[in-house]
Motif scaffolding. Structure first.
Motif, PDB file in Angstrom:
ATOM      1  N   ALA A   1       0.814  -1.211   0.000  1.00 22.75           N
ATOM      2  CA  ALA A   1       0.000   0.000   0.000  1.00 22.75           C
ATOM      3  C   ALA A   1       0.855   1.273   0.000  1.00 22.75           C
ATOM      4  CB  ALA A   1      -0.924  -0.013   1.218  1.00 22.75           C
ATOM      5  N   ALA A   2       2.115   1.188  -0.423  1.00 22.76           N
ATOM      6  CA  ALA A   2       2.995   2.353  -0.457  1.00 22.76           C
ATOM      7  C   ALA A   2       2.339   3.459  -1.287  1.00 22.76           C
ATOM      8  CB  ALA A   2       4.344   1.971  -1.042  1.00 22.76           C
ATOM      9  N   THR A   3       2.615   4.686  -0.911  1.00 20.59           N
ATOM     10  CA  THR A   3       1.989   5.833  -1.568  1.00 20.59           C
ATOM     11  C   THR A   3       2.339   5.883  -3.049  1.00 20.59           C
ATOM     12  OG1 THR A   3       2.120   7.071   0.486  1.00 20.59           O
ATOM     13  CG2 THR A   3       1.797   8.342  -1.515  1.00 20.59           C
ATOM     14  N   ARG A   4       1.317   6.086  -3.843  1.00 22.91           N
ATOM     15  CA  ARG A   4       1.480   6.298  -5.276  1.00 22.91           C
ATOM     16  C   ARG A   4       0.888   7.662  -5.584  1.00 22.91           C
ATOM     17  NH1 ARG A   4       3.070   1.803  -8.134  1.00 22.91           N
ATOM     18  NH2 ARG A   4       2.304   2.672 -10.077  1.00 22.91           N
ATOM     19  N   TYR A   5       1.517   8.367  -6.504  1.00 25.10           N
ATOM     20  CA  TYR A   5       1.105   9.723  -6.841  1.00 25.10           C
ATOM     21  C   TYR A   5       0.605   9.754  -8.285  1.00 25.10           C
ATOM     22  CZ  TYR A   5       3.787  10.889  -2.669  1.00 25.10           C
ATOM     23  OH  TYR A   5       4.259  10.956  -1.381  1.00 25.10           O
ATOM     24  N   PRO A   6      -0.471  10.500  -8.550  1.00 27.05           N
ATOM     25  CA  PRO A   6      -1.000  10.552  -9.918  1.00 27.05           C
ATOM     26  C   PRO A   6      -0.168  11.449 -10.837  1.00 27.05           C
ATOM     27  CG  PRO A   6      -2.350  11.886  -8.452  1.00 27.05           C
ATOM     28  CD  PRO A   6      -1.315  11.208  -7.592  1.00 27.05           C
TER      29      PRO A   6
ATOM     30  N   ALA B   1      -0.156  13.952 -14.001  1.00 27.22           N
ATOM     31  CA  ALA B   1      -1.124  14.959 -14.440  1.00 27.22           C
ATOM     32  C   ALA B   1      -2.064  14.374 -15.500  1.00 27.22           C
ATOM     33  CB  ALA B   1      -0.393  16.177 -15.001  1.00 27.22           C
ATOM     34  N   PRO B   2      -3.362  14.641 -15.354  1.00 23.93           N
ATOM     35  CA  PRO B   2      -4.331  14.128 -16.324  1.00 23.93           C
ATOM     36  C   PRO B   2      -4.033  14.625 -17.734  1.00 23.93           C
ATOM     37  CG  PRO B   2      -5.437  15.141 -14.435  1.00 23.93           C
ATOM     38  CD  PRO B   2      -3.972  15.440 -14.309  1.00 23.93           C
ATOM     39  N   GLY B   3      -4.206  13.748 -18.706  1.00 26.30           N
ATOM     40  CA  GLY B   3      -4.003  14.123 -20.100  1.00 26.30           C
ATOM     41  C   GLY B   3      -2.565  14.063 -20.571  1.00 26.30           C
ATOM     42  N   TYR B   4      -1.679  13.503 -19.738  1.00 22.37           N
ATOM     43  CA  TYR B   4      -0.266  13.414 -20.115  1.00 22.37           C
ATOM     44  C   TYR B   4       0.197  11.961 -20.154  1.00 22.37           C
ATOM     45  CZ  TYR B   4       0.277  18.425 -19.566  1.00 22.37           C
ATOM     46  OH  TYR B   4       0.168  19.785 -19.703  1.00 22.37           O
ATOM     47  N   ARG B   5       0.935  11.635 -21.202  1.00 22.46           N
ATOM     48  CA  ARG B   5       1.692  10.390 -21.281  1.00 22.46           C
ATOM     49  C   ARG B   5       3.111  10.803 -20.919  1.00 22.46           C
ATOM     50  NH1 ARG B   5       2.026   7.885 -26.331  1.00 22.46           N
ATOM     51  NH2 ARG B   5       2.347   5.957 -25.216  1.00 22.46           N
ATOM     52  N   LEU B   6       3.593  10.367 -19.760  1.00 18.41           N
ATOM     53  CA  LEU B   6       4.820  10.899 -19.191  1.00 18.41           C
ATOM     54  C   LEU B   6       6.056  10.112 -19.604  1.00 18.41           C
ATOM     55  CD1 LEU B   6       5.979  13.053 -17.317  1.00 18.41           C
ATOM     56  CD2 LEU B   6       5.477  11.531 -15.394  1.00 18.41           C
ATOM     57  N   ASN B   7       7.069  10.848 -20.101  1.00 21.72           N
ATOM     58  CA  ASN B   7       8.341  10.217 -20.456  1.00 21.72           C
ATOM     59  C   ASN B   7       9.100   9.831 -19.199  1.00 21.72           C
ATOM     60  OD1 ASN B   7       7.959  10.587 -23.206  1.00 21.72           O
ATOM     61  ND2 ASN B   7       9.049  12.530 -23.255  1.00 21.72           N
ATOM     62  N   VAL B   8       9.619   8.624 -19.179  1.00 15.14           N
ATOM     63  CA  VAL B   8      10.456   8.134 -18.082  1.00 15.14           C
ATOM     64  C   VAL B   8      11.887   8.096 -18.609  1.00 15.14           C
ATOM     65  CG1 VAL B   8      10.901   6.219 -16.499  1.00 15.14           C
ATOM     66  CG2 VAL B   8       8.552   6.749 -17.181  1.00 15.14           C
ATOM     67  N   ARG B   9      12.788   8.742 -17.901  1.00 14.38           N
ATOM     68  CA  ARG B   9      14.184   8.866 -18.325  1.00 14.38           C
ATOM     69  C   ARG B   9      15.113   8.042 -17.437  1.00 14.38           C
ATOM     70  NH1 ARG B   9      14.626  11.540 -23.276  1.00 14.38           N
ATOM     71  NH2 ARG B   9      12.845  12.923 -23.445  1.00 14.38           N
ATOM     72  N   SER B  10      16.299   7.763 -17.937  1.00 12.60           N
ATOM     73  CA  SER B  10      17.280   6.977 -17.176  1.00 12.60           C
ATOM     74  C   SER B  10      18.001   7.809 -16.121  1.00 12.60           C
ATOM     75  CB  SER B  10      18.296   6.330 -18.119  1.00 12.60           C
ATOM     76  OG  SER B  10      19.028   7.326 -18.811  1.00 12.60           O
ATOM     77  N   GLY B  11      17.804   9.119 -16.135  1.00 11.86           N
ATOM     78  CA  GLY B  11      18.417  10.020 -15.162  1.00 11.86           C
ATOM     79  C   GLY B  11      17.586  11.282 -15.042  1.00 11.86           C
ATOM     80  N   PRO B  12      18.008  12.227 -14.202  1.00 14.06           N
ATOM     81  CA  PRO B  12      17.213  13.420 -13.905  1.00 14.06           C
ATOM     82  C   PRO B  12      17.342  14.560 -14.918  1.00 14.06           C
ATOM     83  CG  PRO B  12      19.169  13.417 -12.551  1.00 14.06           C
ATOM     84  CD  PRO B  12      19.186  12.129 -13.328  1.00 14.06           C
ATOM     85  N   GLY B  13      16.958  14.292 -16.169  1.00 10.62           N
ATOM     86  CA  GLY B  13      16.996  15.323 -17.193  1.00 10.62           C
ATOM     87  C   GLY B  13      16.512  14.782 -18.523  1.00 10.62           C
ATOM     88  N   THR B  14      16.096  15.698 -19.405  1.00 11.75           N
ATOM     89  CA  THR B  14      15.584  15.282 -20.712  1.00 11.75           C
ATOM     90  C   THR B  14      16.697  14.812 -21.649  1.00 11.75           C
ATOM     91  OG1 THR B  14      15.649  17.569 -21.523  1.00 11.75           O
ATOM     92  CG2 THR B  14      13.564  16.790 -20.564  1.00 11.75           C
TER      93      THR B  14
ATOM     94  N   THR C   1      -0.233   6.212 -12.153  1.00 13.97           N
ATOM     95  CA  THR C   1       0.227   6.641 -10.839  1.00 13.97           C
ATOM     96  C   THR C   1       1.632   6.077 -10.668  1.00 13.97           C
ATOM     97  OG1 THR C   1      -0.691   4.710  -9.700  1.00 13.97           O
ATOM     98  CG2 THR C   1      -2.096   6.675  -9.835  1.00 13.97           C
ATOM     99  N   VAL C   2       2.432   6.778  -9.883  1.00 13.63           N
ATOM    100  CA  VAL C   2       3.825   6.347  -9.696  1.00 13.63           C
ATOM    101  C   VAL C   2       4.204   6.360  -8.218  1.00 13.63           C
ATOM    102  CG1 VAL C   2       4.593   7.117 -11.985  1.00 13.63           C
ATOM    103  CG2 VAL C   2       4.706   8.703 -10.051  1.00 13.63           C
TER     104      VAL C   2
ATOM    105  N   ASP D   1      11.768  12.579  -9.771  1.00 12.02           N
ATOM    106  CA  ASP D   1      11.306  11.481  -8.933  1.00 12.02           C
ATOM    107  C   ASP D   1      11.823  10.150  -9.467  1.00 12.02           C
ATOM    108  OD1 ASP D   1       9.773  13.479  -7.678  1.00 12.02           O
ATOM    109  OD2 ASP D   1       8.039  13.069  -8.964  1.00 12.02           O
ATOM    110  N   ASN D   2      12.459   9.380  -8.596  1.00 14.87           N
ATOM    111  CA  ASN D   2      12.888   8.032  -8.965  1.00 14.87           C
ATOM    112  C   ASN D   2      11.698   7.111  -8.730  1.00 14.87           C
ATOM    113  OD1 ASN D   2      13.930   5.254  -7.742  1.00 14.87           O
ATOM    114  ND2 ASN D   2      15.338   5.948  -9.326  1.00 14.87           N
ATOM    115  N   ILE D   3      11.185   6.496  -9.812  1.00 14.49           N
ATOM    116  CA  ILE D   3       9.999   5.648  -9.704  1.00 14.49           C
ATOM    117  C   ILE D   3      10.339   4.161  -9.755  1.00 14.49           C
ATOM    118  CG2 ILE D   3       8.498   7.459 -10.595  1.00 14.49           C
ATOM    119  CD1 ILE D   3       8.417   5.847 -13.266  1.00 14.49           C
ATOM    120  N   ALA D   4      11.555   3.850 -10.125  1.00  7.08           N
ATOM    121  CA  ALA D   4      12.061   2.470 -10.168  1.00  7.08           C
ATOM    122  C   ALA D   4      13.563   2.573 -10.431  1.00  7.08           C
ATOM    123  CB  ALA D   4      11.381   1.654 -11.259  1.00  7.08           C
ATOM    124  N   ASN D   5      14.245   1.472 -10.337  1.00  6.21           N
ATOM    125  CA  ASN D   5      15.691   1.470 -10.551  1.00  6.21           C
ATOM    126  C   ASN D   5      16.029   2.017 -11.939  1.00  6.21           C
ATOM    127  OD1 ASN D   5      18.394   0.978 -10.050  1.00  6.21           O
ATOM    128  ND2 ASN D   5      18.290  -1.130 -10.779  1.00  6.21           N
TER     129      ASN D   5
END
Length: 105
Positions: A23-28, A30-43, A56-57, A79-83
């Motif tokens: 039951a760890a916290t997951r955060y939504p 933003a509605p209407g967005y397909r969010l890019n997940v990157r290998s590090g903290p930048g585009t 949710t992540v 935000d780090n959402i996985a390794n």
């Protein structure tokens, strides 16, 4: 019989801890967005995947990186959402303009 009671107590505690972890916290996102997940903290980091609408992540930890503007403001928090997987906090509804998790090492 006393041993059975202790065993039952330990089993109940383990089950309770497992339920809390699930039951760890997951955060939504933003509605209407397909969010890019990157290998590090930048585009400029490699695109790992794209999250679908309505995702949710979890936020394992957060770290500073490239400054990004999104529906929830402009921030350099990622935000780090996985390794090896990061998303800009500007697209995640955390209820805060600051850090909501420990800093990634």
């Amino acid at each position: 019989m006393a041993g059975d009671t202790a065993g039952d107590t330990v089993a109940a505690e383990v089950t309770e801890l497992a339920e809390v972890a699930v039951a760890a916290t997951r955060y939504p996102v933003a509605p209407g967005y397909r969010l890019n997940v990157r290998s590090g903290p930048g585009t400029n980091y490699r695109l790992v995947k794209v999250l679908p609408y309505g995702s949710t992540v979890p936020i394992n930890c957060q770290k500073p990186g490239e400054r990004v503007s999104g529906p929830y403001g402009t921030t350099d928090i990622w935000d780090n959402i996985a390794n090896g997987q990061y998303v800009s906090d500007a697209y995640v509804l955390t209820g805060s303009n600051g850090y909501v998790a420990v800093r990634c090492s």
